[in-house]
Design a protein around this motif. Structure first.
Motif, PDB file in Angstrom:
ATOM      1  N   GLN A 104       0.120   5.547 -10.717  1.00 29.09           N
ATOM      2  CA  GLN A 104      -0.619   4.472 -11.379  1.00 29.09           C
ATOM      3  C   GLN A 104      -1.207   3.463 -10.388  1.00 29.09           C
ATOM      4  O   GLN A 104      -1.285   2.267 -10.657  1.00 29.09           O
ATOM      5  CB  GLN A 104       0.286   3.746 -12.380  1.00 29.09           C
ATOM      6  CG  GLN A 104       0.653   4.569 -13.602  1.00 29.09           C
ATOM      7  CD  GLN A 104      -0.578   4.892 -14.454  1.00 29.09           C
ATOM      8  OE1 GLN A 104      -1.316   4.005 -14.876  1.00 29.09           O
ATOM      9  NE2 GLN A 104      -0.794   6.183 -14.699  1.00 29.09           N
ATOM     10  N   ASP A 105      -1.616   3.962  -9.226  1.00 29.19           N
ATOM     11  CA  ASP A 105      -2.230   3.120  -8.197  1.00 29.19           C
ATOM     12  C   ASP A 105      -1.322   1.967  -7.760  1.00 29.19           C
ATOM     13  O   ASP A 105      -1.794   0.880  -7.415  1.00 29.19           O
ATOM     14  CB  ASP A 105      -3.574   2.557  -8.677  1.00 29.19           C
ATOM     15  CG  ASP A 105      -4.694   3.592  -8.577  1.00 29.19           C
ATOM     16  OD1 ASP A 105      -4.370   4.784  -8.451  1.00 29.19           O
ATOM     17  OD2 ASP A 105      -5.869   3.212  -8.632  1.00 29.19           O
ATOM     18  N   ARG A 106      -0.010   2.201  -7.771  1.00 35.93           N
ATOM     19  CA  ARG A 106       0.910   1.183  -7.269  1.00 35.93           C
ATOM     20  C   ARG A 106       0.536   0.877  -5.821  1.00 35.93           C
ATOM     21  O   ARG A 106       0.315   1.786  -5.026  1.00 35.93           O
ATOM     22  CB  ARG A 106       2.350   1.682  -7.355  1.00 35.93           C
ATOM     23  CG  ARG A 106       3.395   0.589  -7.061  1.00 35.93           C
ATOM     24  CD  ARG A 106       4.792   1.170  -7.192  1.00 35.93           C
ATOM     25  NE  ARG A 106       5.017   1.676  -8.542  1.00 35.93           N
ATOM     26  CZ  ARG A 106       5.423   0.910  -9.550  1.00 35.93           C
ATOM     27  NH1 ARG A 106       5.634  -0.387  -9.357  1.00 35.93           N
ATOM     28  NH2 ARG A 106       5.620   1.441 -10.747  1.00 35.93           N
ATOM     29  N   TYR A 107       0.475  -0.407  -5.476  1.00 33.09           N
ATOM     30  CA  TYR A 107      -0.081  -0.773  -4.178  1.00 33.09           C
ATOM     31  C   TYR A 107       0.949  -1.426  -3.261  1.00 33.09           C
ATOM     32  O   TYR A 107       1.960  -1.981  -3.703  1.00 33.09           O
ATOM     33  CB  TYR A 107      -1.274  -1.718  -4.349  1.00 33.09           C
ATOM     34  CG  TYR A 107      -0.924  -3.088  -4.894  1.00 33.09           C
ATOM     35  CD1 TYR A 107      -0.586  -4.136  -4.040  1.00 33.09           C
ATOM     36  CD2 TYR A 107      -0.946  -3.344  -6.265  1.00 33.09           C
ATOM     37  CE1 TYR A 107      -0.268  -5.390  -4.529  1.00 33.09           C
ATOM     38  CE2 TYR A 107      -0.640  -4.587  -6.768  1.00 33.09           C
ATOM     39  CZ  TYR A 107      -0.299  -5.614  -5.897  1.00 33.09           C
ATOM     40  OH  TYR A 107       0.022  -6.853  -6.393  1.00 33.09           O
ATOM     41  N   THR A 108       0.645  -1.334  -1.968  1.00 34.73           N
ATOM     42  CA  THR A 108       1.418  -2.008  -0.926  1.00 34.73           C
ATOM     43  C   THR A 108       0.463  -2.885  -0.138  1.00 34.73           C
ATOM     44  O   THR A 108      -0.554  -2.399   0.374  1.00 34.73           O
ATOM     45  CB  THR A 108       2.084  -0.998   0.021  1.00 34.73           C
ATOM     46  OG1 THR A 108       2.935  -0.133  -0.739  1.00 34.73           O
ATOM     47  CG2 THR A 108       2.901  -1.721   1.084  1.00 34.73           C
ATOM     48  N   LEU A 109       0.760  -4.173  -0.041  1.00 32.41           N
ATOM     49  CA  LEU A 109      -0.114  -5.122   0.639  1.00 32.41           C
ATOM     50  C   LEU A 109       0.381  -5.343   2.063  1.00 32.41           C
ATOM     51  O   LEU A 109       1.578  -5.543   2.296  1.00 32.41           O
ATOM     52  CB  LEU A 109      -0.134  -6.450  -0.120  1.00 32.41           C
ATOM     53  CG  LEU A 109      -1.183  -7.487   0.305  1.00 32.41           C
ATOM     54  CD1 LEU A 109      -2.591  -6.946   0.078  1.00 32.41           C
ATOM     55  CD2 LEU A 109      -0.974  -8.785  -0.483  1.00 32.41           C
ATOM     56  N   ALA A 110      -0.530  -5.274   3.021  1.00 32.68           N
ATOM     57  CA  ALA A 110      -0.191  -5.481   4.434  1.00 32.68           C
ATOM     58  C   ALA A 110      -0.962  -6.678   4.968  1.00 32.68           C
ATOM     59  O   ALA A 110      -2.135  -6.886   4.623  1.00 32.68           O
ATOM     60  CB  ALA A 110      -0.525  -4.241   5.255  1.00 32.68           C
ATOM     61  N   ALA A 111      -0.314  -7.460   5.814  1.00 34.27           N
ATOM     62  CA  ALA A 111      -0.926  -8.681   6.351  1.00 34.27           C
ATOM     63  C   ALA A 111      -1.705  -8.419   7.635  1.00 34.27           C
ATOM     64  O   ALA A 111      -1.979  -9.342   8.396  1.00 34.27           O
ATOM     65  CB  ALA A 111       0.149  -9.729   6.603  1.00 34.27           C
ATOM     66  N   ASN A 112      -2.046  -7.168   7.877  1.00 31.84           N
ATOM     67  CA  ASN A 112      -2.843  -6.844   9.056  1.00 31.84           C
ATOM     68  C   ASN A 112      -3.749  -5.660   8.734  1.00 31.84           C
ATOM     69  O   ASN A 112      -3.645  -5.051   7.669  1.00 31.84           O
ATOM     70  CB  ASN A 112      -1.946  -6.530  10.259  1.00 31.84           C
ATOM     71  CG  ASN A 112      -0.957  -5.419   9.953  1.00 31.84           C
ATOM     72  OD1 ASN A 112      -1.025  -4.780   8.903  1.00 31.84           O
ATOM     73  ND2 ASN A 112      -0.038  -5.172  10.869  1.00 31.84           N
ATOM     74  N   LEU A 113      -4.630  -5.342   9.664  1.00 38.24           N
ATOM     75  CA  LEU A 113      -5.578  -4.248   9.481  1.00 38.24           C
ATOM     76  C   LEU A 113      -5.279  -3.132  10.465  1.00 38.24           C
ATOM     77  O   LEU A 113      -5.094  -3.376  11.658  1.00 38.24           O
ATOM     78  CB  LEU A 113      -7.017  -4.735   9.703  1.00 38.24           C
ATOM     79  CG  LEU A 113      -7.588  -5.727   8.691  1.00 38.24           C
ATOM     80  CD1 LEU A 113      -8.997  -6.128   9.094  1.00 38.24           C
ATOM     81  CD2 LEU A 113      -7.599  -5.127   7.299  1.00 38.24           C
ATOM     82  N   GLU A 114      -5.232  -1.915   9.953  1.00 39.15           N
ATOM     83  CA  GLU A 114      -5.108  -0.748  10.822  1.00 39.15           C
ATOM     84  C   GLU A 114      -6.508  -0.253  11.143  1.00 39.15           C
ATOM     85  O   GLU A 114      -7.295   0.054  10.245  1.00 39.15           O
ATOM     86  CB  GLU A 114      -4.302   0.345  10.127  1.00 39.15           C
ATOM     87  CG  GLU A 114      -4.063   1.566  11.001  1.00 39.15           C
ATOM     88  CD  GLU A 114      -3.187   2.598  10.321  1.00 39.15           C
ATOM     89  OE1 GLU A 114      -3.216   3.766  10.754  1.00 39.15           O
ATOM     90  OE2 GLU A 114      -2.492   2.233   9.352  1.00 39.15           O
TER      91      GLU A 114
END
Length: 358
Positions: A104-114
């Protein structure tokens, strides 16, 4: 918007408000898309990927990537609100979110950019666009910015007495014509469209007309309506010996035309010949094209050093090229894509291949 190879997008809505504001809705089905939204007054831009949707009304720069099992949204500039099955949330500048498409498009938020390998290409193209969009002598003919940077880099404007303001690509002589390199492509819903192989060859083949001017040769003259674009370029005052381009009669074919001169490549140096019209020169890679063009006119050829290289070596019109589908169900013109690395063009010939274009 810029697309990497293998990317597929759809445009469910492309419309223009009475106020002049543009409404654009893009569905990213697979691959990677870079969006740099200027946030112009009354403009709206919506992007959907998986079960997620974001709507932009102010300036933002982002990268969206769709893979088989997950999707990633990275924000370089601005802040973006995303709506999906997990609710609405905001992704700020230099943040990213990864979505699990199987959950269900569960998301993980990251405070940086890969970093992605194409991020540097996107940055180069943005710098090129900003530098050359306002670098031309004449920029008042179009309400749109798309294509203007290429015209300013690969050619120049001039005033032709009796005709008005015209544009002509560098590295062309009286023996050159605008249809020496390109292809007739079959687009469902549109029919045959002439697709130029030249790196500047979008706007001059969709709007205005190509006109043959005595003592000047072929030049593009802006004009006409900007509400719709030409599938078959308009030709005015051609020489008697010139045969106007005609699309094939049978549908579903791709007809490749390659009558231009061969470009020679040695490491990071290009040998540019007259009547090549910029074919094979990556955007922004060679400085002072106007000066080099004058040298080619007097000497027949010139050697130039390529100062920047594309991210990867890509063949033009390859099966992995991005595909875009318009609101009517037919394929619409391509977005900006990574340029092919300099290579020697095949021997001049006209050929045919069967099947649908990519």
């Amino acid at each position: 918007m810029r697309l990497t190879p293998g990317t597929v997008v759809e445009f469910p809505q492309l419309s223009l408000r009475d106020s002049g504001g543009k409404i654009s809705t893009v569905n990213l089905r697979e691959g990677t898309a870079y969006v740099n939204f200027s946030g112009a007054k009354n403009d709206e831009f919506a992007l959907t990927f998986g079960h997620e949707k974001l709507a932009l009304t102010h300036a933002a720069h982002l990268r969206a990537e769709m893979r088989d099992t997950d999707a990633t949204l990275a924000v370089f500039k601005g802040d973006v609100q995303v709506d999906g099955p997990s609710g609405a949330f905001e992704i700020g500048k230099k943040q990213s979110a990864t979505f699990d498409l199987a959950d269900q498009d569960r998301y993980t938020l990251a405070a940086n950019l890969e970093q992605d390998p194409y991020d540097s290409w996107d940055k180069q193209q943005e710098q090129y666009h900003q530098r050359y969009t306002s670098n031309g002598l004449y920029n008042g003919y179009s309400p749109y910015a798309y294509g203007m940077s290429d015209l300013n880099y690969y050619g120049s404007y001039f005033y032709a007495p009796g005709y008005g303001m015209c544009w002509q690509p560098y590295f062309t002589g009286l023996g050159w014509d605008p249809f020496m390199n390109g292809a007739w492509m079959w687009y469902p819903g549109f029919g045959y469209t002439w697709v130029s192989a030249y790196p500047w060859g979008w706007m001059p083949y969709r709007y205005g007309s190509w006109r043959f001017l005595p003592s000047y040769g072929w030049a593009w003259q802006p004009g006409g309506s900007w509400a719709g674009w030409n599938t078959i370029p308009r030709v005015v005052n051609p020489p008697r010996s010139f045969a106007p381009p005609q699309p094939p009669t049978a549908p579903g074919r791709t007809i490749i035309v390659n009558r231009g001169p061969i470009m020679s490549v040695s490491r990071s140096r290009l040998i540019i010949r007259n009547d090549s019209a910029g074919l094979g020169i990556p955007r922004g890679s060679i400085r002072n094209l106007g000066r080099i063009s004058q040298q080619v006119k007097t000497e027949g050829s010139a050697t130039a050093t390529v100062h920047t290289a594309p991210v990867r070596s890509l063949a033009p019109m390859s099966p992995t090229s991005p595909r875009v589908r318009g609101p009517s169900g037919g394929f619409s013109p391509r977005m900006s894509t990574p340029a092919a690395a300099p290579h020697s063009a095949p021997a001049a010939h006209s050929g045919t291949s069967h099947g649908s274009p990519h």
